[in-house]
Scaffold this active site. Structure first.
Site, PDB file in Angstrom:
ATOM      1  N   GLY A  12       0.787  -1.235   0.000  1.00  0.00           N
ATOM      2  CA  GLY A  12       0.000   0.000   0.000  1.00  0.00           C
ATOM      3  C   GLY A  12       0.814   1.277   0.000  1.00  0.00           C
ATOM      4  CG  ASN A  14       1.486   3.295  -5.814  1.00  0.00           C
ATOM      5  OD1 ASN A  14       1.839   4.338  -6.360  1.00  0.00           O
ATOM      6  ND2 ASN A  14       2.077   2.123  -6.032  1.00  0.00           N
ATOM      7  NE  ARG A  63     -10.529 -14.718 -12.670  1.00  0.00           N
ATOM      8  CZ  ARG A  63      -9.389 -14.469 -12.004  1.00  0.00           C
ATOM      9  NH1 ARG A  63      -9.241 -13.357 -11.326  1.00  0.00           N
ATOM     10  NH2 ARG A  63      -8.395 -15.321 -12.033  1.00  0.00           N
ATOM     11  CG  MET A  88      -1.076  -7.910  -6.697  1.00  0.00           C
ATOM     12  SD  MET A  88      -0.497  -6.874  -8.067  1.00  0.00           S
ATOM     13  CE  MET A  88       0.752  -7.946  -8.756  1.00  0.00           C
ATOM     14  CG  LEU A  91     -10.427  -6.108 -11.930  1.00  0.00           C
ATOM     15  CD1 LEU A  91     -10.555  -4.597 -12.070  1.00  0.00           C
ATOM     16  CD2 LEU A  91     -10.837  -6.550 -10.535  1.00  0.00           C
ATOM     17  CG  HIS A 107       1.362  -2.560 -15.462  1.00  0.00           C
ATOM     18  ND1 HIS A 107       1.098  -3.781 -14.884  1.00  0.00           N
ATOM     19  CD2 HIS A 107       2.306  -2.778 -16.393  1.00  0.00           C
ATOM     20  CE1 HIS A 107       1.850  -4.702 -15.451  1.00  0.00           C
ATOM     21  NE2 HIS A 107       2.597  -4.126 -16.376  1.00  0.00           N
ATOM     22  CG  LEU A 142      -3.896  -8.238 -17.290  1.00  0.00           C
ATOM     23  CD1 LEU A 142      -4.553  -7.965 -15.949  1.00  0.00           C
ATOM     24  CD2 LEU A 142      -3.162  -9.561 -17.272  1.00  0.00           C
ATOM     25  CG  ASP A 143      -1.607  -4.911 -16.748  1.00  0.00           C
ATOM     26  OD1 ASP A 143      -2.209  -4.339 -15.824  1.00  0.00           O
ATOM     27  OD2 ASP A 143      -0.899  -5.924 -16.572  1.00  0.00           O
TER      28      ASP A 143
END
Ligand code: GAR
Length: 208
Positions: A12, A14, A63, A88, A91, A107, A142-143
């Site tokens: 944490g 950030n 999920r 991590m 989604l 990222h 993703l990203d």
């Protein structure tokens, strides 16, 4: 101040940068949610008087079920922006669509390079002389969502993963509050797949 919710999985740092700049960026962190219990980021939230909530993904059958629970918890705090800060988990599209234009991720690479894990190791192994970090809007890829801001970090001949990661992290703590502040000030929007800053489309590499 605009209410935001921050999702974390670990240290944490950030999150801490966002806590420390809340007044300047005109945000109010309404809740911090972690999928891991006992992590330092939860303590940081508590120390700042912010509700710290654990949703353990291993307690859900799928999920989809986890993301539904996550959406309910997040939305109960009515945030205008949702921040992924070292969260991590991958989604579901239901989740990323639900927060289209109001969810950001950080990222540790110069996207579109090195999506996924072990970015510092991969940059070192490739012999890159510049590495860095990207803040981007979250999309279902993703990203892969539209970049907002990037910081470039020179790679030194003497760098190992740890030393490089440390210098990248220092930049993360600078650029994440900048991006969040732009959003809170109404300067930053997502129009379809394009991030717009002050009515100008940002380039595919984001603002550098
Ligand atoms: C940060 O380096 C962040 O960019 C990275 O995890 C770290 C979290 O550190 N995120 C990802 O790799 C997302 N795929 P922090 O918990 O100290 O903020």
């Amino acid at each position: 101040a605009i209410p935001i919710v921050v999702l974390i999985s670990g240290s944490g740092s950030n999150l801490q940068a966002l806590i420390d700049t809340q007044d300047d960026t005109n945000i109010r962190i309404a809740a911090v949610i972690s999928n891991q219990q006992g992590v330092r980021g939860l303590e940081r939230a508590q120390e700042a008087g912010i509700p710290a909530i654990v949703l353990n993904h291993t307690e859900y059958d799928s999920r989809e079920a986890f993301d539904q629970a996550l959406i309910s918890e997040i939305d109960s705090h009515q945030p205008e922006l949702v921040i992924l800060a070292g969260f991590m988990r991958i989604l579901t599209p239901e989740m990323t669509n639900h927060y289209h234009g109001r969810m950001m991720n950080i990222h540790p690479s110069l996207l579109p390079k090195y999506k996924g894990l072990h970015t510092h190791k991969r940059a070192l192994e490739a012999g890159d002389n510049v590495h860095g970090v990207t803040v981007h809007f979250v999309s279902s890829e993703l990203d892969g969502g539209p970049p907002i801001i990037q910081a470039r970090v020179p790679v030194k001949a003497t760098d190992n993963q740890e030393s490089l990661q440390k210098r990248v992290l220092l930049q993360e703590h600078i650029i994440y509050p900048v991006a969040v502040g732009w959003f809170a000030a109404g300067r930053l929007k997502l129009d379809g797949d394009t991030a717009i800053l002050d009515d100008r489309p940002l380039p595919p590499s984001g603002f550098q």
